[in-house]
Design a protein around this motif. Structure first.
Motif, PDB file in Angstrom:
ATOM      1  N   TRP A 111       0.826  -1.215   0.000  1.00  0.00           N
ATOM      2  CA  TRP A 111       0.000   0.000   0.000  1.00  0.00           C
ATOM      3  C   TRP A 111       0.856   1.260   0.000  1.00  0.00           C
ATOM      4  CZ3 TRP A 111      -1.009  -4.038   3.495  1.00  0.00           C
ATOM      5  CH2 TRP A 111      -2.126  -4.811   3.177  1.00  0.00           C
ATOM      6  N   GLY A 112       2.180   1.085   0.095  1.00  0.00           N
ATOM      7  CA  GLY A 112       3.084   2.228   0.095  1.00  0.00           C
ATOM      8  C   GLY A 112       3.421   2.767   1.462  1.00  0.00           C
ATOM      9  N   THR A 113       2.809   2.203   2.500  1.00  0.00           N
ATOM     10  CA  THR A 113       3.138   2.621   3.864  1.00  0.00           C
ATOM     11  C   THR A 113       4.469   1.999   4.281  1.00  0.00           C
ATOM     12  OG1 THR A 113       1.790   0.781   4.666  1.00  0.00           O
ATOM     13  CG2 THR A 113       0.757   2.952   4.602  1.00  0.00           C
ATOM     14  N   ILE A 114       5.139   2.630   5.223  1.00  0.00           N
ATOM     15  CA  ILE A 114       6.432   2.126   5.669  1.00  0.00           C
ATOM     16  C   ILE A 114       6.237   0.889   6.541  1.00  0.00           C
ATOM     17  CG2 ILE A 114       8.459   2.641   7.095  1.00  0.00           C
ATOM     18  CD1 ILE A 114       8.253   5.509   6.188  1.00  0.00           C
ATOM     19  N   LYS A 115       7.057  -0.122   6.303  1.00  0.00           N
ATOM     20  CA  LYS A 115       7.042  -1.314   7.147  1.00  0.00           C
ATOM     21  C   LYS A 115       7.755  -1.001   8.458  1.00  0.00           C
ATOM     22  CE  LYS A 115       6.892  -5.118   3.780  1.00  0.00           C
ATOM     23  NZ  LYS A 115       7.636  -6.301   3.262  1.00  0.00           N
ATOM     24  N   ALA A 116       7.037  -1.161   9.554  1.00  0.00           N
ATOM     25  CA  ALA A 116       7.621  -0.876  10.862  1.00  0.00           C
ATOM     26  C   ALA A 116       7.061  -1.856  11.885  1.00  0.00           C
ATOM     27  CB  ALA A 116       7.306   0.555  11.289  1.00  0.00           C
ATOM     28  N   GLU A 117       7.846  -2.151  12.896  1.00  0.00           N
ATOM     29  CA  GLU A 117       7.419  -3.070  13.955  1.00  0.00           C
ATOM     30  C   GLU A 117       6.249  -2.497  14.741  1.00  0.00           C
ATOM     31  OE1 GLU A 117      11.564  -5.329  15.288  1.00  0.00           O
ATOM     32  OE2 GLU A 117      10.460  -4.089  16.703  1.00  0.00           O
ATOM     33  N   PHE A 118       5.335  -3.361  15.066  1.00  0.00           N
ATOM     34  CA  PHE A 118       4.214  -2.970  15.911  1.00  0.00           C
ATOM     35  C   PHE A 118       4.747  -2.582  17.289  1.00  0.00           C
ATOM     36  CE2 PHE A 118       0.647  -4.262  18.773  1.00  0.00           C
ATOM     37  CZ  PHE A 118      -0.250  -3.300  18.350  1.00  0.00           C
ATOM     38  N   THR A 119       4.271  -1.505  17.838  1.00  0.00           N
ATOM     39  CA  THR A 119       4.582  -0.914  19.160  1.00  0.00           C
ATOM     40  C   THR A 119       5.939  -0.201  19.227  1.00  0.00           C
ATOM     41  OG1 THR A 119       5.619  -2.817  20.276  1.00  0.00           O
ATOM     42  CG2 THR A 119       3.190  -2.673  20.346  1.00  0.00           C
ATOM     43  N   THR A 120       6.974  -0.656  18.482  1.00  0.00           N
ATOM     44  CA  THR A 120       8.275   0.018  18.586  1.00  0.00           C
ATOM     45  C   THR A 120       8.519   1.005  17.458  1.00  0.00           C
ATOM     46  OG1 THR A 120       9.529  -1.595  17.278  1.00  0.00           O
ATOM     47  CG2 THR A 120       9.219  -2.078  19.641  1.00  0.00           C
ATOM     48  N   GLY A 121       7.919   0.768  16.291  1.00  0.00           N
ATOM     49  CA  GLY A 121       8.151   1.626  15.142  1.00  0.00           C
ATOM     50  C   GLY A 121       9.454   1.375  14.421  1.00  0.00           C
ATOM     51  N   ARG A 122      10.209   0.338  14.820  1.00  0.00           N
ATOM     52  CA  ARG A 122      11.495   0.071  14.157  1.00  0.00           C
ATOM     53  C   ARG A 122      11.269  -0.325  12.698  1.00  0.00           C
ATOM     54  NH1 ARG A 122      12.250  -3.085  19.003  1.00  0.00           N
ATOM     55  NH2 ARG A 122      13.482  -1.926  20.535  1.00  0.00           N
ATOM     56  N   THR A 123      12.097   0.226  11.806  1.00  0.00           N
ATOM     57  CA  THR A 123      12.030  -0.117  10.386  1.00  0.00           C
ATOM     58  C   THR A 123      13.202  -1.024  10.034  1.00  0.00           C
ATOM     59  OG1 THR A 123      13.417   1.698   9.571  1.00  0.00           O
ATOM     60  CG2 THR A 123      11.077   2.190   9.970  1.00  0.00           C
ATOM     61  N   ALA A 124      13.338  -1.329   8.742  1.00  0.00           N
ATOM     62  CA  ALA A 124      14.438  -2.189   8.286  1.00  0.00           C
ATOM     63  C   ALA A 124      15.788  -1.477   8.371  1.00  0.00           C
ATOM     64  CB  ALA A 124      14.183  -2.641   6.850  1.00  0.00           C
ATOM     65  N   LEU A 125      15.786  -0.134   8.431  1.00  0.00           N
ATOM     66  CA  LEU A 125      17.033   0.618   8.538  1.00  0.00           C
ATOM     67  C   LEU A 125      17.427   0.778  10.001  1.00  0.00           C
ATOM     68  CD1 LEU A 125      16.442   3.483   5.937  1.00  0.00           C
ATOM     69  CD2 LEU A 125      17.930   1.501   5.684  1.00  0.00           C
ATOM     70  N   PRO A 126      18.680   0.567  10.340  1.00  0.00           N
ATOM     71  CA  PRO A 126      19.120   0.723  11.735  1.00  0.00           C
ATOM     72  C   PRO A 126      18.853   2.138  12.253  1.00  0.00           C
ATOM     73  CG  PRO A 126      20.835  -0.326  10.411  1.00  0.00           C
ATOM     74  CD  PRO A 126      19.790   0.157   9.454  1.00  0.00           C
ATOM     75  N   ARG A 127      18.298   2.196  13.457  1.00  0.00           N
ATOM     76  CA  ARG A 127      18.027   3.464  14.151  1.00  0.00           C
ATOM     77  C   ARG A 127      17.110   4.401  13.361  1.00  0.00           C
ATOM     78  NH1 ARG A 127      21.593   3.596  18.576  1.00  0.00           N
ATOM     79  NH2 ARG A 127      21.568   1.403  19.191  1.00  0.00           N
ATOM     80  N   VAL A 128      16.270   3.816  12.530  1.00  0.00           N
ATOM     81  CA  VAL A 128      15.228   4.583  11.835  1.00  0.00           C
ATOM     82  C   VAL A 128      13.885   3.986  12.227  1.00  0.00           C
ATOM     83  CG1 VAL A 128      14.232   5.251   9.615  1.00  0.00           C
ATOM     84  CG2 VAL A 128      16.715   5.224   9.911  1.00  0.00           C
ATOM     85  N   TYR A 129      12.982   4.823  12.676  1.00  0.00           N
ATOM     86  CA  TYR A 129      11.681   4.406  13.187  1.00  0.00           C
ATOM     87  C   TYR A 129      10.592   5.142  12.397  1.00  0.00           C
ATOM     88  CZ  TYR A 129      14.761   3.139  17.079  1.00  0.00           C
ATOM     89  OH  TYR A 129      15.788   2.632  17.839  1.00  0.00           O
ATOM     90  N   ALA A 130       9.383   4.614  12.432  1.00  0.00           N
ATOM     91  CA  ALA A 130       8.275   5.268  11.730  1.00  0.00           C
ATOM     92  C   ALA A 130       6.989   5.077  12.519  1.00  0.00           C
ATOM     93  CB  ALA A 130       8.118   4.698  10.322  1.00  0.00           C
ATOM     94  N   VAL A 131       6.148   6.112  12.526  1.00  0.00           N
ATOM     95  CA  VAL A 131       4.908   6.071  13.313  1.00  0.00           C
ATOM     96  C   VAL A 131       3.771   6.785  12.590  1.00  0.00           C
ATOM     97  CG1 VAL A 131       6.146   6.023  15.523  1.00  0.00           C
ATOM     98  CG2 VAL A 131       5.432   8.225  14.560  1.00  0.00           C
ATOM     99  N   GLY A 132       2.574   6.537  13.073  1.00  0.00           N
ATOM    100  CA  GLY A 132       1.405   7.273  12.615  1.00  0.00           C
ATOM    101  C   GLY A 132       0.903   6.821  11.266  1.00  0.00           C
TER     102      GLY A 132
END
Length: 477
Positions: free
Chosen positions: A420-441
């Motif tokens: 869908w084009g949204t960023i893949k991020a871990e549930f509750t933590t917001g961690r993405t596939a990139l180190p020390r990059v997070y995504a929310v909302g």
């Protein structure tokens, strides 16, 4: 024996704050609900049943401790009520104004289910925090100790600001980057003043600045500053851009002038409320004054558009929605407010095309509800031969929002996205596939509610703090 201060729902009826008459509120962009007086806030709070399993709390994304702060309000302990409210919600005065309580806390109130009318949770929440501001109980972030680590936050909407507040209180150095000239995201430029007056948002921004949060505004990532630059400048980066790409609408004539996007329309109106000169309002292209207006869509953004058009002096305002009233996604409370103000809803209708350029009308096809789809909602079906033309000089498309292609816009590899084009991020933590990059909302969830963005921002801030705390130990191994 002390008198029981709560459980008065049997004898005390539900009573919302007074609503300004529709004829008056059509004339301005001020909030439509009055403030509770102290006695009325206590009275309405005392209706809470203090149930053992508080469904209001469990159905709140932030799991606000609603029964406790209702109890504190009912017993006159308002500062304690504020402290309890603020403990789980970074912006309770904003949620009290714009959360769809009828779908969340109030909609799941136990006494509502028993036929006594829900506790007016949102109005009490607004009253508590507005009083806290007046009394000086709301304080800027003031960490016990400063830390050397820094976090860059891309996006100054509710998710980014909630994370900024939480990180700053822990002593982290925080810089927020945003494409607009004012912080706040859709709270500033998307939501009209009659739902959320702008000073309510601006005082939170000012408080964050006073607490040491730095804002870099008019900064479009990928244009004014690269994503890699921001990553290299900080120990962690949080992406909280929201979703701003409007869903489009095809059909014959869809490119005609006079057919505009909801966000462009709302942003122009909100800029005017700040006193900005807005060329598109002055030349009439984003101004409903004297025009027959048709808004296409049934969500809260559509409700914002129709009610804004009324206030701009439209000759008439109609809303087309392809399902019926019971199946529309927007708040029923907002629909009622719109109807009171003169908006006409055309249920079970959808646009087929557009007449004229500049637009002169919407070619409308009537619908009926058929078999349920995968979500369980009845799917709209076209009624053949039912087409008609709805006259309009301004058509506003309020069909929702989609994510921008951030990896492409930012020229970044490794930032994974969903189909869908949204960023893949871990549930509750917001961690993405990139180190020390997070995504929310919304950039993770898709278009959603402010309260969910706040929840995500707070959760990701906690995860960032945990990861930064672990970093020295990892480096030493």
């Amino acid at each position: 024996m002390a008198k029981q201060p709560m459980l008065k729902f049997v004898n005390v009826p539900r009573d919302m704050p007074a609503k300004r008459p529709a004829e008056n509120r059509r004339q301005d962009f001020d909030e439509i609900y009055a403030e509770y007086a102290d006695a009325k806030a206590k009275e309405q709070s005392s209706r809470c049943s203090q149930c053992g399993v508080p469904y209001c709390q469990s159905h709140c994304p932030l799991h606000n401790n609603i029964p406790d702060w209702l109890n504190m309000t009912a017993t006159g302990r308002l500062e304690e009520a504020y402290q309890i409210s603020q403990a789980t919600n970074t912006f309770p005065e904003i949620c009290g104004r714009i959360c769809p309580q009828d779908r969340l806390c109030e909609g799941n109130c136990v006494i509502e289910q028993s036929g006594h009318g829900t506790v007016t949770i949102g109005s009490v929440e607004k009253y508590i925090t507005d009083t806290a501001w007046e009394k000086g109980w709301v304080k800027p972030p003031s960490p016990a100790r400063e830390r050397a680590e820094s976090v860059g936050i891309i996006g100054a909407g509710p998710g980014g600001l909630a994370a900024a507040d939480r990180l700053r209180r822990a002593g982290i150095q925080v810089t927020v980057y945003d494409r607009y000239d004012r912080a706040g995201g859709l709270m500033t430029y998307g939501i009209p003043g009659f739902k959320l007056e702008k000073h309510v948002v601006m005082r939170r921004i000012e408080q964050l600045e006073a607490g040491g949060v730095a804002f870099v505004l008019n900064c479009s990532v990928g244009v004014d500053k690269s994503f890699d630059e921001i990553r290299s400048a900080h120990d962690a980066v949080l992406i909280a851009t929201g979703v701003y790409k409007s869903r489009d609408l095809g059909g014959p004539g869809s490119g005609a002038s006079g057919i505009v996007k909801a966000l462009d329309y709302l942003t122009a109106s909100n800029r005017a409320s700040f006193g900005d000169t807005v060329a598109e309002l002055e030349d009439g292209s984003l101004n409903a004054a004297g025009k027959r207006v048709v808004v296409i869509g049934g969500g809260d953004t559509a409700m914002d558009c129709v009610r804004t058009a009324i206030r701009q002096g439209a000759a008439s305002v109609k809303c087309l929605y392809r399902r019926d009233r019971a199946n529309m996604p927007g708040s029923q409370r907002e629909v009622q407010n719109a109807e009171e103000e003169g908006v006409q809803f055309e249920w079970l209708t959808a646009p087929k095309g557009f007449a004229g350029d500049p637009v002169e009308g919407v070619i409308v096809q009537k619908m009926r509800l058929g078999a349920p789809d995968a979500s369980g909602r009845q799917s709209p079906e076209i009624i053949d031969g039912s087409d008609y033309t709805e006259p309009a000089e301004l058509v506003i498309k309020a069909l929702g929002f989609e994510p921008e292609d951030l990896p492409k816009l930012w020229d970044t590899e490794g930032l994974e996205v969903t189909r869908w084009g949204t960023i893949k991020a871990e549930f509750t933590t917001g961690r993405t596939a990139l180190p020390r990059v997070y995504a929310v909302g919304d950039i993770v969830r898709g278009a959603s509610l402010v309260v969910w963005a706040i929840k995500d921002g707070r959760d990701a801030a906690d995860a960032i703090l945990g990861d930064l705390d672990e970093a020295p130990a990892i480096a030493a191994e």
